[in-house]
Write an enzyme that holds these catalytic residues in place. Structure first.
Site, PDB file in Angstrom:
ATOM      1  N   ASP A  81      48.103 -18.333  19.993  1.00 37.01           N
ATOM      2  CA  ASP A  81      47.395 -17.897  19.198  1.00 37.01           C
ATOM      3  C   ASP A  81      46.951 -16.405  19.689  1.00 37.01           C
ATOM      4  O   ASP A  81      47.134 -16.059  20.698  1.00 37.01           O
ATOM      5  CB  ASP A  81      45.933 -18.594  19.364  1.00 37.01           C
ATOM      6  CG  ASP A  81      44.797 -18.137  18.590  1.00 37.01           C
ATOM      7  OD1 ASP A  81      44.895 -18.111  17.180  1.00 37.01           O
ATOM      8  OD2 ASP A  81      43.607 -17.801  19.141  1.00 37.01           O
TER       9      ASP A  81
ATOM     10  N   GLU B 146      51.785 -15.828  17.170  1.00 34.32           N
ATOM     11  CA  GLU B 146      51.072 -15.355  15.907  1.00 34.32           C
ATOM     12  C   GLU B 146      50.835 -13.856  16.107  1.00 34.32           C
ATOM     13  O   GLU B 146      50.195 -12.920  16.804  1.00 34.32           O
ATOM     14  CB  GLU B 146      49.472 -15.876  16.001  1.00 34.32           C
ATOM     15  CG  GLU B 146      48.692 -15.448  14.670  1.00 34.32           C
ATOM     16  CD  GLU B 146      47.308 -15.565  14.777  1.00 34.32           C
ATOM     17  OE1 GLU B 146      46.560 -15.641  14.048  1.00 34.32           O
ATOM     18  OE2 GLU B 146      46.770 -15.873  16.059  1.00 34.32           O
TER      19      GLU B 146
END
Length: 633
Positions: A343, A372
């Site tokens: 993330d 990400e």
């Protein structure tokens, strides 16, 4: 006549990003009337800002009115570089700078865009099992509920009793959105639906966070060591991974390491845990993990949300807890996962990502580390520095938002030539090991549902009440379903690995969070769209060029986008018509009589492509060789 093109081997060989210890040959072609007396290749080191000049040699005439200059560059040092050409001519100093499509153009301005060169670690390898596959992203609470009641669920978590409800979107009495309603989707539910995913062609499941947390999205981690009670147990996770692998499906977890929840055993602001967290005592073993400005109430938090205190990733204690031999990364790989999605990777220090990679590969060299990143990850800057994501020491691959921009831009009145240029830029900038493993996507938990975005009324800043009540009307939905076929056709044939956000394949609608996180409509699926996705999956299995083949632009202009995928075995021509009228398209001779997919209409050399439709034709390079690979009884 072209003077230079960074994407063509007659001018730069090899093209694209290169492994270290590669010799690159450069060639430029200049008009003879420039009377060039000296040509230099100028290479700027992005990290240090130094520019090195390499002399080019005159190598003869090209026709009667052009001449060529050449040189070699030894790309030995890993890093990002920018290059252009400097010329001494009868018209003074001139430069060859980067233009559209990788074309070089003459300029007197050295400040114009340069060409990019990424040199990555020659030993860089990415997982062998992902290329050619299909990913599937699951928001665990909303996929499927096994029906098994769980123990140990926090009493302040609201349990939704009707699977078909829309998620809670109203703030509580204090005006706060808590994301604390749960539909009880669980790990056993995912396991029960593995046959469905297998039939869809899925080879990798990406799970949004599954660890103990207060919210339904679980990005506010409470305990990295425990599965959230709503989802089940550690044993359930182990069994899910085991059963999935029997069907050729791998599981990767979401790693949220830039912050934890304030309601966690590490911070413990809400005092849910018996052990002192950093908020409770400076003597807490977790105190050094956080960035207090004035303890305990003023601290750095993720994007200003005080429920998400930021961690100090380079704290020795935190790094050991996450990446140590007995750390979180290796624990869940031991329990059966096949890697991690990071993330907000651009908010993690490069050094910390390197430590994560070391932990991942130490436990399983063929495990995946995916990040990400919303922009071009090869030249991404964040927090004042250029990132090293793709140099071979950090990520295996990234979420490919640039391809999403190209697909949705094309469908939203974009010119096909401009949209394919976005794709070609990524392919030029990224290492080949990354390209074959790119996570290509249309929607995620962070975006509006694709069908809503393609066919619905634009949100234009309107609030949750409007979003909750606004659905596609029948005409919009029919249009959206046609556009979904177009979008998914592109998604499934671009380099990399397509990823389906759960429910997109059956036409789930929804605006922004939480409406894009509705439950999967079991029993109410759009069967025709689902069958389309299944057929796309079958086509991927039948075309080896979709595993790691090259891409050549073909016929992209206006409302048409086209390309050919090609490897040593076969070629697939892919043409997409986003116009509101039928187009006719002439294919190269080698595709005449080729295998067609997805109701493609090919007569001789002519493709007939109705509005909002795709065409796919496969040509086999060596039919005799292909026949010998047919399975035998």
């Amino acid at each position: 006549m072209k003077i230079f093109n960074s994407r063509e081997t007659e001018f730069r060989c090899p093209t694209g990003a290169v492994p270290s210890e590669t010799k690159i040959h450069f060639r430029i072609v200049l008009p003879r009337d420039l009377r060039c007396s000296n040509a230099l290749l100028a290479v700027k080191d992005d990290k240090y800002g130094d520019t090195t000049f390499y002399s080019m040699f005159w190598s003869g005439m090209v026709g009667n009115d052009h001449e060529q200059w050449e040189c070699n560059l030894d790309a030995d040092k890993i890093g990002l570089y920018w290059y252009h050409f400097r010329l001494d001519t009868c018209r003074g100093r001139q430069f060859i700078m980067k233009g559209y499509g990788g074309e070089g153009h003459l300029s007197t301005n050295e400040g114009e865009p340069r060409f990019q060169l990424l040199c990555y670690d020659k030993d860089f390898e990415t997982p062998s099992w992902l290329p050619g596959g299909i990913m599937y992203q699951i928001f665990p609470d909303r996929f499927y509920f096994s029906g098994e009641k769980k123990d140990g669920i926090y009493p302040d978590k609201k349990i939704q009793t009707d699977w078909n409800n829309i998620p809670d979107w109203r703030p509580n009495e204090y005006g706060i959105i808590t994301n604390s309603d749960f539909f009880q989707g669980d790990l056993k539910g995912i396991q029960m639906k593995l046959p469905y995913l297998h039939e869809l062609g899925v080879t990798c499941i990406y799970l949004n966070p599954i660890f103990e947390a207060y919210s339904n999205h679980r990005y506010d981690t409470g305990d990295y060591e425990k599965i959230d009670a709503v989802l089940g147990t550690e044993e359930d996770f182990i069994e899910l991974c085991s059963e999935a692998k029997k069907l050729g499906i791998r599981i990767i977890n979401d790693g949220v390491f830039s912050h934890t929840g304030s309601d966690s055993k590490y911070f413990n602001r809400e005092k849910r845990y018996a052990e002192n967290g950093a908020y409770n005592s400076k003597e807490s073993p977790y105190y050094t993990w956080y960035k207090f400005i004035e303890w305990p109430n003023i601290y750095n938090s993720w994007w200003g949300f005080n429920t998400l205190p930021e961690v100090e990733e380079l704290s020795n204690s935190f790094n050991e807890y996450i990446n140590g031999e007995n750390g979180i990364i290796r624990k869940w790989i031991k329990n059966g996962n096949s890697g991690w999605r990071l993330d907000v990777a651009d908010e993690l220090p490069d050094e910390f990502i390197e430590h994560i990679r070391e932990a991942v590969k130490a436990e399983n060299p063929d495990a995946l580390l995916l990040g990400e990143v919303w922009e071009d990850a090869s030249n991404k800057e964040s927090y004042g520095s250029r990132r090293r994501f793709l140099h071979g020491k950090e990520l295996d691959s990234v979420m490919n938002y640039p391809f999403r921009d190209a697909i949705l831009g094309f469908l939203d009145c974009g010119d096909g030539r401009d949209m394919i240029e976005i794709v070609l830029n990524v392919l030029e900038n990224y290492p080949r090991p990354v390209i074959r493993s790119l996570m290509n996507l249309l929607g995620t938990h962070d975006t509006e549902r694709v069908i809503t975005l393609l066919a619905g009324e634009r949100q234009n800043g309107r609030g949750r009440e409007w979003q909750a009540s606004t659905k596609l009307n029948p005409q919009q939905r029919e249009y959206g379903l046609r556009r979904m076929r177009l979008a998914s056709g592109i998604l499934y044939t671009l380099p990399g690995v397509p990823c389906i956000y759960y429910g997109d394949e059956v036409g789930v609608e929804g605006y922004k969070d939480p409406f894009n996180r509705a439950t999967f409509p079991w029993g109410k699926e759009d069967k025709e769209l689902l069958e389309w996705y299944k057929n796309l999956g079958r086509m991927r299995k039948q075309c080896s060029c979709l595993v790691d083949g090259d891409l050549h632009e073909f016929g992209s202009t206006g409302r048409t986008m086209g390309y050919i995928r090609e490897d040593e075995n076969d070629m697939l021509i892919c043409v997409f018509n986003a116009a509101d009228y039928t187009i006719k398209f002439r294919v190269p001779d080698e595709f005449v009589g080729g295998e067609t997919f997805m109701d493609t209409n090919l007569t001789g050399n002519e493709l007939i492509i109705p509005r909002d439709s795709c065409a796919f034709v496969k040509a086999v390079k060596n039919p005799q060789q292909e026949n010998t690979t047919e399975p035998t009884e």
